[in-house]
Design a protein around this motif. Structure first.
Motif, PDB file in Angstrom:
ATOM      1  N   THR A   1      -5.871  -3.802   0.578  1.00 13.93           N
ATOM      2  CA  THR A   1      -6.747  -2.555   0.338  1.00 13.93           C
ATOM      3  C   THR A   1      -6.020  -1.302   1.161  1.00 13.93           C
ATOM      4  OG1 THR A   1      -8.915  -1.878   0.815  1.00 13.93           O
ATOM      5  CG2 THR A   1      -8.047  -3.248   2.472  1.00 13.93           C
ATOM      6  N   HIS A   2      -6.479  -0.422   1.114  1.00 14.81           N
ATOM      7  CA  HIS A   2      -6.112   1.056   1.740  1.00 14.81           C
ATOM      8  C   HIS A   2      -7.322   1.802   1.908  1.00 14.81           C
ATOM      9  CE1 HIS A   2      -2.944   4.281   2.520  1.00 14.81           C
ATOM     10  NE2 HIS A   2      -3.457   3.861   3.639  1.00 14.81           N
ATOM     11  N   THR A   3      -7.583   2.159   3.143  1.00 14.68           N
ATOM     12  CA  THR A   3      -8.849   2.979   3.446  1.00 14.68           C
ATOM     13  C   THR A   3      -8.739   4.123   3.814  1.00 14.68           C
ATOM     14  OG1 THR A   3      -9.482   1.970   5.518  1.00 14.68           O
ATOM     15  CG2 THR A   3     -10.042   0.803   3.804  1.00 14.68           C
ATOM     16  N   GLN A   4      -9.708   4.980   4.049  1.00 10.97           N
ATOM     17  CA  GLN A   4      -9.487   6.392   4.693  1.00 10.97           C
ATOM     18  C   GLN A   4      -9.043   6.530   5.918  1.00 10.97           C
ATOM     19  OE1 GLN A   4     -11.360   9.483   3.860  1.00 10.97           O
ATOM     20  NE2 GLN A   4     -10.371  10.248   5.513  1.00 10.97           N
ATOM     21  N   ALA A   5      -8.038   7.195   6.016  1.00 13.61           N
ATOM     22  CA  ALA A   5      -7.037   7.536   7.065  1.00 13.61           C
ATOM     23  C   ALA A   5      -7.942   8.594   7.898  1.00 13.61           C
ATOM     24  CB  ALA A   5      -5.910   8.083   6.885  1.00 13.61           C
TER      25      ALA A   5
ATOM     26  N   GLN B   1       0.969  -1.061   0.021  1.00 19.44           N
ATOM     27  CA  GLN B   1      -0.012   0.063  -0.080  1.00 19.44           C
ATOM     28  C   GLN B   1       0.926   1.234   0.055  1.00 19.44           C
ATOM     29  OE1 GLN B   1      -0.409  -2.130   3.031  1.00 19.44           O
ATOM     30  NE2 GLN B   1      -1.075  -3.575   1.465  1.00 19.44           N
ATOM     31  N   GLU B   2       0.429   2.441  -0.475  1.00 16.36           N
ATOM     32  CA  GLU B   2       1.087   3.597  -0.753  1.00 16.36           C
ATOM     33  C   GLU B   2       2.430   3.426  -1.431  1.00 16.36           C
ATOM     34  OE1 GLU B   2       1.527   6.327   2.568  1.00 16.36           O
ATOM     35  OE2 GLU B   2      -0.367   5.675   3.728  1.00 16.36           O
ATOM     36  N   MET B   3       2.235   2.534  -2.470  1.00 25.78           N
ATOM     37  CA  MET B   3       3.281   2.367  -3.370  1.00 25.78           C
ATOM     38  C   MET B   3       2.717   3.138  -4.582  1.00 25.78           C
ATOM     39  SD  MET B   3       6.164   1.194  -3.808  1.00 25.78           S
ATOM     40  CE  MET B   3       7.369   2.031  -5.317  1.00 25.78           C
TER      41      MET B   3
ATOM     42  N   PRO C   1      -2.840  14.068 -14.275  1.00 32.18           N
ATOM     43  CA  PRO C   1      -3.126  15.313 -13.785  1.00 32.18           C
ATOM     44  C   PRO C   1      -4.800  15.580 -14.146  1.00 32.18           C
ATOM     45  CG  PRO C   1      -1.110  15.494 -14.556  1.00 32.18           C
ATOM     46  CD  PRO C   1      -1.446  14.277 -15.178  1.00 32.18           C
ATOM     47  N   TRP C   2      -5.091  15.482 -15.192  1.00 29.11           N
ATOM     48  CA  TRP C   2      -6.412  15.755 -15.596  1.00 29.11           C
ATOM     49  C   TRP C   2      -7.323  15.054 -14.935  1.00 29.11           C
ATOM     50  CZ3 TRP C   2      -2.525  14.337 -19.253  1.00 29.11           C
ATOM     51  CH2 TRP C   2      -2.717  13.107 -19.556  1.00 29.11           C
ATOM     52  N   ASN C   3      -7.068  13.957 -14.228  1.00 27.32           N
ATOM     53  CA  ASN C   3      -8.218  13.252 -13.453  1.00 27.32           C
ATOM     54  C   ASN C   3      -8.374  13.795 -12.037  1.00 27.32           C
ATOM     55  OD1 ASN C   3      -6.289  10.398 -14.797  1.00 27.32           O
ATOM     56  ND2 ASN C   3      -8.279  10.804 -15.342  1.00 27.32           N
ATOM     57  N   LEU C   4      -7.682  14.782 -11.824  1.00 23.20           N
ATOM     58  CA  LEU C   4      -7.678  15.566 -10.327  1.00 23.20           C
ATOM     59  C   LEU C   4      -7.692  14.305  -9.319  1.00 23.20           C
ATOM     60  CD1 LEU C   4     -10.474  18.024 -11.131  1.00 23.20           C
ATOM     61  CD2 LEU C   4      -8.019  18.539 -11.096  1.00 23.20           C
ATOM     62  N   ALA C   5      -6.619  13.424  -9.397  1.00 26.19           N
ATOM     63  CA  ALA C   5      -6.421  12.685  -8.403  1.00 26.19           C
ATOM     64  C   ALA C   5      -5.103  11.585  -8.683  1.00 26.19           C
ATOM     65  CB  ALA C   5      -7.668  11.246  -8.611  1.00 26.19           C
ATOM     66  N   ILE C   6      -4.576  11.183  -7.573  1.00 28.02           N
ATOM     67  CA  ILE C   6      -3.536  10.279  -7.626  1.00 28.02           C
ATOM     68  C   ILE C   6      -3.882   8.809  -7.566  1.00 28.02           C
ATOM     69  CG2 ILE C   6      -1.778  11.865  -6.798  1.00 28.02           C
ATOM     70  CD1 ILE C   6      -1.783  10.573  -4.134  1.00 28.02           C
ATOM     71  N   ASP C   7      -3.069   7.661  -7.922  1.00 29.25           N
ATOM     72  CA  ASP C   7      -3.489   6.433  -7.947  1.00 29.25           C
ATOM     73  C   ASP C   7      -3.408   6.046  -6.557  1.00 29.25           C
ATOM     74  OD1 ASP C   7      -0.663   4.822  -7.426  1.00 29.25           O
ATOM     75  OD2 ASP C   7      -0.287   6.574  -8.392  1.00 29.25           O
ATOM     76  N   GLY C   8      -4.218   4.679  -6.453  1.00 29.00           N
ATOM     77  CA  GLY C   8      -4.511   4.397  -5.061  1.00 29.00           C
ATOM     78  C   GLY C   8      -3.488   3.758  -4.324  1.00 29.00           C
ATOM     79  N   GLY C   9      -2.191   3.196  -5.164  1.00 23.49           N
ATOM     80  CA  GLY C   9      -1.036   2.889  -4.425  1.00 23.49           C
ATOM     81  C   GLY C   9      -1.025   1.411  -3.966  1.00 23.49           C
ATOM     82  N   LEU C  10      -1.860   0.742  -4.572  1.00 23.65           N
ATOM     83  CA  LEU C  10      -1.863  -0.484  -4.408  1.00 23.65           C
ATOM     84  C   LEU C  10      -1.102  -1.653  -5.245  1.00 23.65           C
ATOM     85  CD1 LEU C  10      -5.628  -1.262  -3.279  1.00 23.65           C
ATOM     86  CD2 LEU C  10      -3.736  -0.651  -1.795  1.00 23.65           C
ATOM     87  N   VAL C  11      -0.446  -2.397  -4.903  1.00 20.68           N
ATOM     88  CA  VAL C  11       0.410  -3.438  -5.681  1.00 20.68           C
ATOM     89  C   VAL C  11       0.292  -4.738  -5.240  1.00 20.68           C
ATOM     90  CG1 VAL C  11       2.774  -4.015  -6.497  1.00 20.68           C
ATOM     91  CG2 VAL C  11       1.972  -1.627  -6.562  1.00 20.68           C
ATOM     92  N   VAL C  12       0.149  -5.644  -5.995  1.00 17.94           N
ATOM     93  CA  VAL C  12       0.278  -7.407  -5.574  1.00 17.94           C
ATOM     94  C   VAL C  12       1.280  -7.725  -6.605  1.00 17.94           C
ATOM     95  CG1 VAL C  12      -0.662  -9.515  -5.469  1.00 17.94           C
ATOM     96  CG2 VAL C  12      -1.910  -7.509  -4.672  1.00 17.94           C
ATOM     97  N   LEU C  13       2.579  -8.379  -6.007  1.00 17.78           N
ATOM     98  CA  LEU C  13       3.460  -8.987  -6.735  1.00 17.78           C
ATOM     99  C   LEU C  13       3.593 -10.436  -6.476  1.00 17.78           C
ATOM    100  CD1 LEU C  13       6.556  -6.519  -5.946  1.00 17.78           C
ATOM    101  CD2 LEU C  13       5.188  -6.653  -7.968  1.00 17.78           C
ATOM    102  N   SER C  14       3.791 -11.438  -7.286  1.00 16.98           N
ATOM    103  CA  SER C  14       3.537 -12.863  -7.104  1.00 16.98           C
ATOM    104  C   SER C  14       4.431 -13.760  -7.817  1.00 16.98           C
ATOM    105  CB  SER C  14       2.206 -13.350  -7.487  1.00 16.98           C
ATOM    106  OG  SER C  14       2.164 -14.552  -7.350  1.00 16.98           O
ATOM    107  N   ARG C  15       5.160 -14.877  -7.455  1.00 16.98           N
ATOM    108  CA  ARG C  15       5.846 -15.489  -8.093  1.00 16.98           C
ATOM    109  C   ARG C  15       5.107 -16.809  -8.701  1.00 16.98           C
ATOM    110  NH1 ARG C  15      11.340 -15.047  -5.858  1.00 16.98           N
ATOM    111  NH2 ARG C  15      11.342 -14.383  -4.008  1.00 16.98           N
ATOM    112  N   TYR C  16       4.062 -16.734  -8.254  1.00 15.32           N
ATOM    113  CA  TYR C  16       2.834 -17.535  -8.915  1.00 15.32           C
ATOM    114  C   TYR C  16       2.288 -17.061  -9.817  1.00 15.32           C
ATOM    115  CZ  TYR C  16       4.519 -21.040  -5.212  1.00 15.32           C
ATOM    116  OH  TYR C  16       5.402 -21.745  -4.484  1.00 15.32           O
TER     117      TYR C  16
END
Length: 353
Positions: A142-146, A51-53, A84-99
């Protein structure tokens, strides 16, 4: 049970890798922390949930993907890129897997309140095929409202957070009937931003500070609400205030297990931990990345939740069992920063027999 089958090692970690120019103190040491994560931590796991990546205005996420592939992580899913035109940054979530990730999906929550409005927070889903191809792990992060400052359950950001967790539950209702077979493990991970510690001192006459173990056994009101909402049982709407009418009650009940609490018997600190000096003074364990306001809050907000109620009904008699789970501080000796993030990570291990 004899744990003689393969193992799946999972890490969930809030990376605190915010977009450029955002920092807490002198520096967030973003590039240096990412290098340390790649060189010393990443290779210890088979599946890594971050999260926050954030990808916005930075090449760090791409650099992580390239390094991860060299280490054998051939598969990934990530939050959708924003511009920038989305007026937002991405959610910062990543899943990496060997499988192999054979199915994936995502959902963006209702936009957050305050600073959280900028990030399109949400949840990622990855259906991971084990080596034999005969069973799968259904992984969510997930990452939710702080919340910022003192948290009272009736405040608006708490309701927004529980609303997002209800959206998570509804996402489970959509995904699991479609993709999960009987006996396949479901793992929910991430920074839920719900502090499950109630912060009540059990022996205030003898100890003037909060102890991680002894004072972390009971569950906060919001922690109880989180589990009720995610499971679909719903809550008494008046918990969030006399005018609230939202029950957050789902159509399907999922009997989730808070793996850390059940394994340890208490809610461990994952953010804002302390050290107690010989003279009894309470000091923050981490001061490079964490704000002064948050440096000693002793919150338990990072989770691994487990669901596999029909574990003995797998078509090939494969039983998936969560055999290990624990907090991993990911300290960074001899660096300008003392740990990989302002959050601790949580590691889990699944055995297949």
């Amino acid at each position: 049970m004899t744990n003689s089958g393969p193992r799946l090692r999972i890490l969930t970690q809030n990376m605190f890798m915010r977009p450029p120019l955002i920092k807490t103190n002198k520096s967030d040491w973003k590039d240096e922390r990412l290098d340390y994560f790649i060189d010393h931590i990443l290779d210890n796991y088979d599946v890594v949930c971050l999260q926050e990546m954030f990808e916005f205005a930075s090449s760090r996420r791409s650099r992580l993907f390239a390094a991860a592939e060299k280490l054998g992580f051939k598969f990934y899913v990530a939050s959708q890129r924003q511009y920038p035109w989305n007026l937002a940054i991405d959610g910062g979530l990543v899943v990496l897997s060997r499988y192999p990730i054979v199915e994936s999906d995502s959902f963006e929550y209702q936009r957050g309140i305050g600073p959280d409005w900028m990030a399109k927070k949400g949840v990622l889903y990855a259906k991971i095929a084990m080596a034999d191809g005969d069973t799968h792990v259904h992984l969510f992060t997930t990452h939710t409202q702080a919340s910022y400052g003192e948290v009272v359950i009736t405040q608006p950001d708490v309701k927004r957070r529980l609303s997002q967790l209800f959206e998570f539950h509804n996402f489970l209702e959509r995904i699991l009937p479609k993709h999960r077979a009987a006996g396949e493990a479901v793992v929910l991970t991430g920074d839920f931003n719900v502090d499950s510690r109630d912060h009540v001192l059990r022996d205030p006459t003898k100890v003037k500070y909060e102890r991680e173990v002894e004072d972390g056994v009971e569950t906060s009101d919001e922690g109880k609400a989180m589990m009720a909402v995610l499971e679909g049982r719903g809550i008494d709407p008046k918990v969030l205030g006399p005018d609230n009418t939202d029950e957050f009650r789902g159509k399907t009940i999922y009997a989730l297990h808070d793996a850390l609490k059940e394994r340890l018997g208490y809610h461990p600190v994952t953010f804002g931990n302390i050290v107690v000096a010989k003279d009894g003074n309470v000091l923050p364990r981490e001061t490079v990345l964490t704000t002064r306001l948050d440096s000693t809050v002793m919150h338990s907000i990072d989770y691994v939740l487990w669901y596999n109620p029909d574990s003995k009904e797998h078509k090939s008699s494969i039983v998936a069992e969560l055999v290990n789970v624990g907090v991993v501080p990911n300290f960074t000796p001899d660096r300008e920063f003392t740990q990989i993030s302002d959050h601790y990570g949580v590691a889990a291990e699944i055995a297949f027999n």
